[in-house]
Design a protein around this motif. Structure first.
Motif, PDB file in Angstrom:
ATOM      1  N   THR A  15      26.003 -24.982 -11.932  1.00 19.04           N
ATOM      2  CA  THR A  15      26.605 -23.778 -11.363  1.00 19.04           C
ATOM      3  C   THR A  15      27.704 -23.252 -12.270  1.00 19.04           C
ATOM      4  OG1 THR A  15      26.216 -24.691  -9.139  1.00 19.04           O
ATOM      5  CG2 THR A  15      27.654 -22.769  -9.307  1.00 19.04           C
ATOM      6  N   ILE A  20      30.728 -20.477 -12.385  1.00 15.83           N
ATOM      7  CA  ILE A  20      31.573 -19.655 -11.516  1.00 15.83           C
ATOM      8  C   ILE A  20      32.473 -18.796 -12.398  1.00 15.83           C
ATOM      9  CG2 ILE A  20      33.292 -19.683  -9.677  1.00 15.83           C
ATOM     10  CD1 ILE A  20      32.225 -22.609  -9.109  1.00 15.83           C
ATOM     11  N   ILE A  59      27.786 -17.544  -9.954  1.00 12.41           N
ATOM     12  CA  ILE A  59      28.498 -17.002  -8.801  1.00 12.41           C
ATOM     13  C   ILE A  59      29.794 -16.349  -9.278  1.00 12.41           C
ATOM     14  CG2 ILE A  59      29.720 -17.606  -6.655  1.00 12.41           C
ATOM     15  CD1 ILE A  59      27.771 -19.992  -6.399  1.00 12.41           C
ATOM     16  N   TYR A  77      33.605 -15.466  -8.282  1.00 10.73           N
ATOM     17  CA  TYR A  77      34.682 -15.815  -7.343  1.00 10.73           C
ATOM     18  C   TYR A  77      35.868 -14.934  -7.689  1.00 10.73           C
ATOM     19  CZ  TYR A  77      38.296 -18.708  -5.042  1.00 10.73           C
ATOM     20  OH  TYR A  77      39.330 -19.150  -4.268  1.00 10.73           O
ATOM     21  N   PHE A 105      23.604 -12.851 -10.911  1.00  9.49           N
ATOM     22  CA  PHE A 105      24.490 -13.596 -10.025  1.00  9.49           C
ATOM     23  C   PHE A 105      23.901 -13.766  -8.634  1.00  9.49           C
ATOM     24  CE2 PHE A 105      27.263 -12.355 -13.422  1.00  9.49           C
ATOM     25  CZ  PHE A 105      28.107 -13.444 -13.564  1.00  9.49           C
ATOM     26  N   GLU A 106      23.966 -15.003  -8.155  1.00  6.30           N
ATOM     27  CA  GLU A 106      23.441 -15.360  -6.839  1.00  6.30           C
ATOM     28  C   GLU A 106      24.288 -14.778  -5.716  1.00  6.30           C
ATOM     29  OE1 GLU A 106      23.899 -19.513  -4.622  1.00  6.30           O
ATOM     30  OE2 GLU A 106      22.349 -19.614  -6.168  1.00  6.30           O
ATOM     31  N   ASP A 107      25.599 -14.735  -5.909  1.00 11.46           N
ATOM     32  CA  ASP A 107      26.477 -14.287  -4.828  1.00 11.46           C
ATOM     33  C   ASP A 107      27.838 -13.913  -5.394  1.00 11.46           C
ATOM     34  OD1 ASP A 107      27.190 -13.660  -2.241  1.00 11.46           O
ATOM     35  OD2 ASP A 107      27.660 -15.711  -1.654  1.00 11.46           O
ATOM     36  N   HIS A 138      28.216 -23.051  -0.818  1.00 17.32           N
ATOM     37  CA  HIS A 138      27.136 -22.913  -1.795  1.00 17.32           C
ATOM     38  C   HIS A 138      26.570 -24.250  -2.253  1.00 17.32           C
ATOM     39  CE1 HIS A 138      27.343 -18.562  -2.269  1.00 17.32           C
ATOM     40  NE2 HIS A 138      28.650 -18.679  -2.141  1.00 17.32           N
TER      41      HIS A 138
END
Length: 223
Positions: free
Chosen positions: A9, A11, A107, A109, A130-132, A157
């Protein structure tokens, strides 16, 4: 050297990270914050800037200070301060390609909002990677570097911190990530206030240019 293949992952912060700190996008948001404070408290610009900076310093964001001390509605505030022109943001094909080559999921943030992030990401041309977006609303309006929203992000997540990387322009925001076991990357910029904590052990890697740093990881991992 960070082994990109071992990361599940990635971020990324948004403001002054996906776009250079030298651009004036964040300055536009800051100007809207000043205007909001001016209107809310009937202050001149200088007094509003002083209050804005004081709240930011004591609470992590001006919004958090306004909510805690003055009962400001977070949704109303975010809509106002992110109403900026982003039409001059050009696509960054090299950055999009570098992010796209990274293994694992990505992701955002941010201490900003999802709509603001999506507008910026769409202009840059990275939105589809990007997933979220984990924003200040998802964090219950608690800003970085308070550790609580980092815990929420990881839980929501299903992130394994030991196989995650966090990239930030504000060095102090990396401390909670490192405490969870993440690998941290400070994106050095031109803003003095973003350098606080840059010499601390919780900063594992330093990048001068995000695209170049990510491209270097891709080349190294392909060897």
């Amino acid at each position: 050297m960070l082994n990109a293949e071992a990361i599940e992952t990635w971020i990324f912060d948004l403001d002054n990270t996906l776009y250079p700190a030298g651009s004036n996008i964040f300055a536009r948001v800051s100007g809207r914050i000043t205007a909001y404070v001016q209107d809310r408290f009937s202050l001149d610009r200088e007094a509003a800037r002083t209050l804005q900076k004081d709240l930011f310093r004591r609470h992590g964001t001006t919004l958090r200070g306004l909510m805690v001390e003055h009962g400001v509605d977070g949704e109303e505030y975010l809509h106002f301060v992110h109403d900026i022109d982003v039409s001059d943001i050009d696509p960054n094909h090299a950055l999009a390609e570098a992010i796209g080559r990274l293994p694992g999921r990505k992701i955002i943030y941010t201490n900003g909002s999802v709509p603001h992030a999506r507008r910026i990401m769409g202009r840059i041309g990275v939105d589809h990677h990007f997933e979220d977006v984990f924003d200040i609303v998802a964090a219950d309006y608690v800003p970085k570097p308070n550790p609580d929203p980092y815990e929420i992000l990881v839980t929501r997540h299903g992130i394994d911190p030991k196989r995650a990387v966090m990239v930030e322009d504000m060095a102090r925001n990396l401390e909670p990530a490192a405490a969870l076991g993440m690998t941290t990357v400070w994106l050095a910029g031109t803003l003095d206030w973003a350098k606080e904590g840059a010499e601390e052990d919780y900063v594992h890697h330093v990048a001068e240019d995000l695209t170049e740093w990510l491209s270097g990881l891709s080349r190294w991992s392909a060897v």
